[in-house]
Design a protein around this motif. Structure first.
Motif, PDB file in Angstrom:
ATOM      1  N   VAL A 198       0.840  -1.191   0.000  1.00  0.00           N
ATOM      2  CA  VAL A 198       0.000   0.000   0.000  1.00  0.00           C
ATOM      3  C   VAL A 198       0.878   1.246   0.000  1.00  0.00           C
ATOM      4  N   LEU A 199       0.579   2.169  -0.916  1.00  0.00           N
ATOM      5  CA  LEU A 199       1.330   3.424  -1.019  1.00  0.00           C
ATOM      6  C   LEU A 199       0.594   4.487  -0.205  1.00  0.00           C
ATOM      7  N   GLU A 200       1.028   4.674   1.050  1.00  0.00           N
ATOM      8  CA  GLU A 200       0.321   5.566   1.970  1.00  0.00           C
ATOM      9  C   GLU A 200       0.310   7.006   1.489  1.00  0.00           C
ATOM     10  N   ASP A 201       1.405   7.468   0.892  1.00  0.00           N
ATOM     11  CA  ASP A 201       1.461   8.854   0.423  1.00  0.00           C
ATOM     12  C   ASP A 201       0.422   9.106  -0.664  1.00  0.00           C
ATOM     13  N   ASN A 202       0.255   8.137  -1.569  1.00  0.00           N
ATOM     14  CA  ASN A 202      -0.747   8.292  -2.627  1.00  0.00           C
ATOM     15  C   ASN A 202      -2.164   8.240  -2.070  1.00  0.00           C
ATOM     16  N   LEU A 203      -2.359   7.453  -0.998  1.00  0.00           N
ATOM     17  CA  LEU A 203      -3.666   7.418  -0.347  1.00  0.00           C
ATOM     18  C   LEU A 203      -4.026   8.795   0.207  1.00  0.00           C
ATOM     19  N   LYS A 204      -3.042   9.441   0.824  1.00  0.00           N
ATOM     20  CA  LYS A 204      -3.289  10.779   1.386  1.00  0.00           C
ATOM     21  C   LYS A 204      -3.585  11.793   0.284  1.00  0.00           C
ATOM     22  N   LYS A 205      -2.841  11.710  -0.837  1.00  0.00           N
ATOM     23  CA  LYS A 205      -3.071  12.643  -1.941  1.00  0.00           C
ATOM     24  C   LYS A 205      -4.479  12.471  -2.520  1.00  0.00           C
ATOM     25  N   ALA A 206      -4.958  11.241  -2.535  1.00  0.00           N
ATOM     26  CA  ALA A 206      -6.288  10.959  -3.078  1.00  0.00           C
ATOM     27  C   ALA A 206      -7.383  11.113  -2.032  1.00  0.00           C
ATOM     28  N   SER A 207      -6.998  11.496  -0.795  1.00  0.00           N
ATOM     29  CA  SER A 207      -7.954  11.640   0.317  1.00  0.00           C
ATOM     30  C   SER A 207      -8.702  10.340   0.552  1.00  0.00           C
ATOM     31  N   PHE A 208      -7.954   9.245   0.519  1.00  0.00           N
ATOM     32  CA  PHE A 208      -8.506   7.914   0.713  1.00  0.00           C
ATOM     33  C   PHE A 208      -8.071   7.412   2.082  1.00  0.00           C
ATOM     34  N   THR A 209      -9.049   6.953   2.888  1.00  0.00           N
ATOM     35  CA  THR A 209      -8.708   6.342   4.162  1.00  0.00           C
ATOM     36  C   THR A 209      -8.492   4.842   3.975  1.00  0.00           C
ATOM     37  N   SER A 210      -7.924   4.209   4.985  1.00  0.00           N
ATOM     38  CA  SER A 210      -7.698   2.758   4.921  1.00  0.00           C
ATOM     39  C   SER A 210      -9.018   2.012   4.818  1.00  0.00           C
ATOM     40  N   ASP A 211     -10.035   2.489   5.548  1.00  0.00           N
ATOM     41  CA  ASP A 211     -11.345   1.835   5.503  1.00  0.00           C
ATOM     42  C   ASP A 211     -11.957   1.928   4.105  1.00  0.00           C
ATOM     43  N   GLU A 212     -11.819   3.087   3.472  1.00  0.00           N
ATOM     44  CA  GLU A 212     -12.352   3.255   2.121  1.00  0.00           C
ATOM     45  C   GLU A 212     -11.628   2.361   1.128  1.00  0.00           C
ATOM     46  N   LEU A 213     -10.328   2.223   1.293  1.00  0.00           N
ATOM     47  CA  LEU A 213      -9.551   1.341   0.413  1.00  0.00           C
ATOM     48  C   LEU A 213     -10.008  -0.102   0.557  1.00  0.00           C
TER      49      LEU A 213
END
Length: 286
Positions: A103-118
């Protein structure tokens, strides 16, 4: 003209204009909305409601506004087809969320995606374990595309090294109890064949709501009466039909080939199969 009549006329005209403008925007407006299409769709709908009820305002002013809000997205679509830079600016770029199972955490933050949403998006793609995911990307339309690891991907004929013929589109040969000749011809079949197949299962054409033929010549029938179950041909009838089909195919091959040796082989097979058919006919046709 009464007030209610004016509203009815303006509303019908607004619906007609809205339909024409939606057709001009194309199917993408219905299937893949980007941010700009979303804004344009809401605004055009509001303008249509406005020109339906605001009878004090000139109708053509609202039509002009709808036309402008329609032509702008169409123009943007044209620019996006011509320029990758414009396409990137309006639609954005896809974002990789998982790569090589990590999992690319930095890209998750840029996309405003939480772990639950993923995890929710992965579950919607039948990926309930993070370890089963090789690659996941957030597309520009907000959908998450998921590639499972090799061992978790469905088995296909290609993965087994098998070559299979292409699947042809099923043909609807009966609709609302009426035989459709064009699809029947496309499938290379005749009305006589269809009548014979319906007789095998004891069904009349008038009782059939829908009937389709697949690429292998199999007939699927749906009856008007949902309480009735379509009878299936017995194993003896299926075996008899298969033997006769093989016999006809061999005769066709013998006629089609120009190779004398192959022709003699086919003719020999036809004679042998006819002998077998003659022996089993009393048992299969009773």
């Amino acid at each position: 003209m009464p007030l209610w009549t004016q509203i009815v006329v303006r509303s019908v005209a607004a619906v007609a204009v809205l339909f024409l403008m939606t057709r001009l925007l194309g199917k993408k407006q219905l299937s893949q909305l980007n941010f700009f299409h979303y804004i344009a769709g809401i605004t055009i709908g509001n303008i249509a409601g406005f020109i339906s009820l605001e009878i004090e305002n000139h109708f053509m002013l609202g039509v002009s506004a709808i036309l402008v809000w329609t032509l702008i997205p169409v123009g943007m679509e044209w620019l996006q087809l011509k320029s990758k830079r414009v396409r990137k600016w309006f639609d954005g770029e896809s974002t990789v969320l998982i790569k090589d199972g990590k999992v690319l955490e930095d890209n998750l933050k840029k996309a405003s995606f939480t772990s639950d949403e993923l995890l929710e998006e992965l579950r919607q793609k039948n990926a309930f374990r993070l370890a089963d995911v090789e690659f996941a990307v957030l597309e520009t339309d907000g959908e998450v595309s998921v590639l499972l690891t090799k061992e978790n991907q469905p088995i296909t004929p290609k993965s087994l090294g098998l070559k299979v013929p292409n699947e042809q589109e099923p043909q609807t040969v009966i609709m609302d109890g009426e035989i459709l000749d064009e699809p029947l011809s496309t499938a290379g079949l005749s009305r006589g064949w269809l009548t014979t197949e319906l007789e095998k299962i004891g069904v009349t054409r008038e009782n059939v709501y829908l009937a389709q033929v697949d690429s292998y010549g199999g007939l699927t029938v749906d009856l008007y009466d949902d309480l009735l179950k379509t009878p299936q041909p017995s194993q003896r009838e299926l075996l008899w039909a298969t033997l006769r089909k093989c016999e006809a195919d061999l005769e066709l091959f013998a006629l089609a080939t120009k190779n004398r040796k192959a022709k003699k082989t086919y003719e020999s097979c036809v004679r042998s199969l006819k002998s077998v058919v003659g022996q089993v006919e009393p048992y299969l046709k009773r």
